[in-house]
Design an enzyme around this catalytic site. Structure first.
Site, PDB file in Angstrom:
ATOM      1  CE  LYS A  17     -22.028  22.097 -24.606  1.00  0.00           C
ATOM      2  NZ  LYS A  17     -20.862  21.850 -23.980  1.00  0.00           N
ATOM      3  CB  THR A  18     -27.546  20.848 -23.388  1.00  0.00           C
ATOM      4  OG1 THR A  18     -26.357  21.249 -22.815  1.00  0.00           O
ATOM      5  CG2 THR A  18     -28.126  19.553 -23.437  1.00  0.00           C
ATOM      6  CD  GLN A  40     -17.046  25.477 -20.968  1.00  0.00           C
ATOM      7  OE1 GLN A  40     -17.252  24.740 -20.090  1.00  0.00           O
ATOM      8  NE2 GLN A  40     -18.014  26.107 -21.762  1.00  0.00           N
ATOM      9  NE  ARG A  49     -19.037  25.048 -15.409  1.00  0.00           N
ATOM     10  CZ  ARG A  49     -19.610  24.951 -16.707  1.00  0.00           C
ATOM     11  NH1 ARG A  49     -20.602  24.296 -16.948  1.00  0.00           N
ATOM     12  NH2 ARG A  49     -19.092  25.849 -17.609  1.00  0.00           N
ATOM     13  CG  ASP A 106     -22.022  18.332 -26.379  1.00  0.00           C
ATOM     14  OD1 ASP A 106     -21.452  19.220 -26.527  1.00  0.00           O
ATOM     15  OD2 ASP A 106     -22.775  17.854 -25.302  1.00  0.00           O
ATOM     16  CD  GLU A 107     -18.524  19.405 -23.126  1.00  0.00           C
ATOM     17  OE1 GLU A 107     -17.670  20.216 -23.697  1.00  0.00           O
ATOM     18  OE2 GLU A 107     -19.271  19.542 -22.268  1.00  0.00           O
TER      19      GLU A 107
END
Length: 665
Positions: free
Chosen positions: A38-39, A257, A616, A226-227
């Site tokens: 994503k980043t 998330q 993670r 983002d998010e």
DNA sequence: GCACTGACCGTTTTT
DNA sequence: CGGTCAGTGC
């Protein structure tokens, strides 16, 4: 030319990623699962926009944490290459700092001073305490912390005091609504806003002043968020206001998330995106590059237990891998001991480095045992969050001194230091002065100038107030010409703050530690002075309130530091580690007892939290639980977390797990 | 004005 | 257990 400095897009992007990077105009929703790059997509998209002649300074990327903003800044800087000095960079900031910048330009329209102060949690508590005292609500009925929680819930839903009063149902809520009115009044007369106000005021500004809204929206031609699954109502409306005209809005998120529901975040925003922006393009990123198949299979099994979600399955690109382990221990100290022992032996045998490990937990009291063991083993570690540097008493004192210099109306800060160190303005004197201030509805600072007129104030106190005023005013004047760090440092010495520390703490080690935090604040201020374009003391205070800690100075040491990371599941979002220990997998902890007690979908959010933790891990995942855990000094038996059964696909048959799990600790 | 003492009491996550 | 707070004594 410009294109030459930009790194070209890599060829290893998959078709979905490429699609997300290449779609440069119009609204777009990127549904990106954990570990799907994503980043990378977001940063390449920014670079691509610039390559296609979008002026960098007209691109705005919004993140939720400073860490995420910092990381994105770094990565885009890398992609953009070394550009000549003065070249514009895209604006990448958190929601809150974006709002501060907007409010700096327009907040006067809402009746606040242009130079408003930002109150952090500690300041808020002082105001809340005073509000409750005003309406004579004892601590036992409603504590300041509870009030703040209720008020924050109202604020994130954009509910203001009048609505709150009519919405209140229980006795507690009625009292809270009354206190809320006073709380808000106190903030306003102190010329201060709290964290929630930053969003709320921005929203209000846009509603009340179409001009301000148009001007702010026109600053940018492209907006990225983002998010997105973590946006609350106010944030959602601010984004809408900013992007409505140009419609070049790209939001990235993962409904699985979403872990900030308690802060007003609503998954519905991400689920509703296509409705609000009908022409929106939707891209799904479902190929996970981070975790091994073994880990991801477990995560997928777990999250499938949630009912309301965008249906998607993450596919692992990395096949195989070690199956995650579940280890149980008799109590939390052996849990900590064994986990640290395992980490230690891997590091000792050079199989891994400290930075490969993360220990993740649900609550901030859990890391204690681990810290102890890590210190004993002499392993380097960093604890993220917890008691912040800026929560320390002496640090708060120094910052209060700073705020008294820059924000004359700030009552909380003034009250904090008016007699610290003791200078003869005791509780009684303060009470009399405050009475006058309240009855005349004027700032306390102004009233200090008329101490002689206050009935019942002894001559000694009047003198002391006069001296204090001269002290503050003298330093305020110096601030106009001299560097802030010099002025603040002098002020601290003049009031003999170090003597105060030495008086308060007997142990030389304590004295040293406390004083060095004071010095650290001054250092942070000096550091800010050097890097900021036009440094002011007020600007430093904003930075501190928003960033929590000094990220810039930390950056090097933090990245260079090869240390085991300890943090909450909430802080872990967006990060990845080779080996993850998810500890305290017990009912009451994960899921947390508060969520178990609450009806509705609280458990689903706990499950997402667990999902975040599991995803993670890149290579190795270990889940641990302790069969007994100390609570208020007494050991108490625990029950394994329901999520363990779900992870294993044994949710309907807990007995099977118990047999299988006889593996020794 | 200030230090000390003992009773009391609570559990989440963060910008 | 550890933090907070009211009450007490100097």
């Amino acid at each position: 030319m410009l294109d030459a400095v930009l790194k070209s897009m890599p060829h290893d992007l998959n078709p979905a990623q490429r699609d997300a990077v290449n779609t440069l105009s119009g609204p777009m929703l990127v549904l990106a699962g954990a570990g799907t790059g994503k980043t990378r997509v977001v940063t390449y998209r920014i670079a691509e926009l610039i390559k296609h002649r979008a002026p960098p300074e007209r691109i705005l990327a919004v993140t939720f944490t400073n860490k995420a903003a910092g990381e994105m800044q770094e990565r885009t800087a890398e992609l953009l290459g070394k550009r000549r000095n003065g070249a514009q960079r895209p604006e990448i900031s958190t929601f809150h700092s974006l709002c501060v910048r907007i409010l700096r330009r327009h907040i006067v329209k809402l009746g606040y001073p242009a130079q408003f102060a930002i109150y952090d949690r500690g300041d808020q508590e002082s105001v809340a305490r005073a509000a409750l005292r005003d309406i004579k609500v004892p601590n036992a009925v409603l504590r300041p912390g509870d009030l703040l929680a209720i008020v924050s819930r109202w604020k994130t839903a954009s509910i203001r005091p009048p609505e709150a009063a009519s919405l209140a149902q229980s006795d507690k809520e009625h009292l809270a609504a009354m206190a809320y009115r006073r709380y808000q009044k106190a903030l306003k007369s102190a010329g201060a806003v709290d964290f929630d106000d930053l969003l709320l005021c921005t929203e209000e500004l846009f509603a009340k002043s179409p001009d301000a809204r148009a001007a702010e929206a026109a600053r940018f031609s492209h907006l990225l968020v983002d998010e997105y699954q973590d946006t609350n109502g106010a944030q959602y409306r601010i984004i809408k206001a900013l992007a409505e005209k140009h419609r070049n809005l790209c939001v990235v998120g993962d409904d699985d998330q979403s872990i900030y529901g308690w802060r007003g975040a609503e998954v519905t925003h991400i689920l509703r995106f296509q409705h609000d922006w009908p022409e929106a393009k939707v891209v799904r990123l479902e190929e996970n590059y981070r975790s091994t198949d073994a880990i991801l299979a477990m995560a997928n099994r777990l999250i499938a237990y949630n009912r309301h979600r965008h249906d998607k399955v993450l596919r692992a690109i990395r096949t195989g891998g070690e199956p995650p382990r579940i280890l149980q221990y008799s109590d939390e100290s052996s849990e900590a001991k064994e986990v640290v022992e395992e980490i230690n032996s891997q590091i000792f045998r050079r199989l891994a480095e400290p930075r490969d490990f993360a220990i993740l937990f649900r609550t901030n009291e859990q890391p204690r045992a681990f810290e102890q063991e890590l210190r004993r083993a002499k392993l380097p570690y960093t604890l993220i969050g917890g008691m912040s540097f800026y929560d320390r008493k002496e640090v708060r004192d120094v910052l209060a001194y700073c705020r008294v210099l820059t924000h004359p109306r700030d009552e909380v800060s003034l009250m904090r230091i008016i007699n610290t160190p003791a200078r003869g303005i005791g509780a009684k004197a303060v009470e009399l002065l405050l009475e006058r201030a309240v009855s005349q509805a004027r700032p306390l600072w102004e009233v200090l100038g008329e101490a002689a007129e206050v009935a019942g104030l002894p001559a000694a106190a009047i003198d002391a107030v006069g001296t204090f005023r001269k002290l503050v005013e003298g330093h305020r004047r110096r601030l106009e010409r001299e560097p802030p760090s010099q002025v603040v440092s002098d002020l601290i010495h003049t009031v003999r703050y170090q003597d105060e520390i030495n008086r308060q703490y007997k142990e030389p080690a304590d004295q040293l530690a406390r004083w060095s935090s004071v010095e650290e604040v001054v250092n942070a201020l000096a550091g800010y002075q050097q890097r900021a374009k036009s440094p002011t003391l007020a600007g430093f205070l904003d930075d501190v309130a928003l960033a929590g800690r000094d990220e810039q100075d930390d950056k090097e040491s933090k990245l260079a530091r090869n240390a085991i990371v300890l943090m909450t599941l909430h802080s872990a979002k967006g990060l990845e580690y080779s080996q993850v220990y998810l500890v305290g997998m017990e009912e009451g902890l994960l899921p947390h007892s508060r969520s178990v007690a609450a009806e509705g979908s609280a458990i689903d959010e706990e499950r997402r939290l667990c999902y975040v933790g599991v995803t993670r891990a890149k290579d190795k995942l270990t889940l641990t639980l302790s069969l007994s855990r100390n609570k208020w000094g007494k050991p108490r038996d625990t029950t394994p977390s329901r999520f363990l059964f779900e992870l294993l696909g044994k949710a309907d048959n807990p007995e099977a797990l118990r047999k299988k799990k006889q593996r020794p600790a």
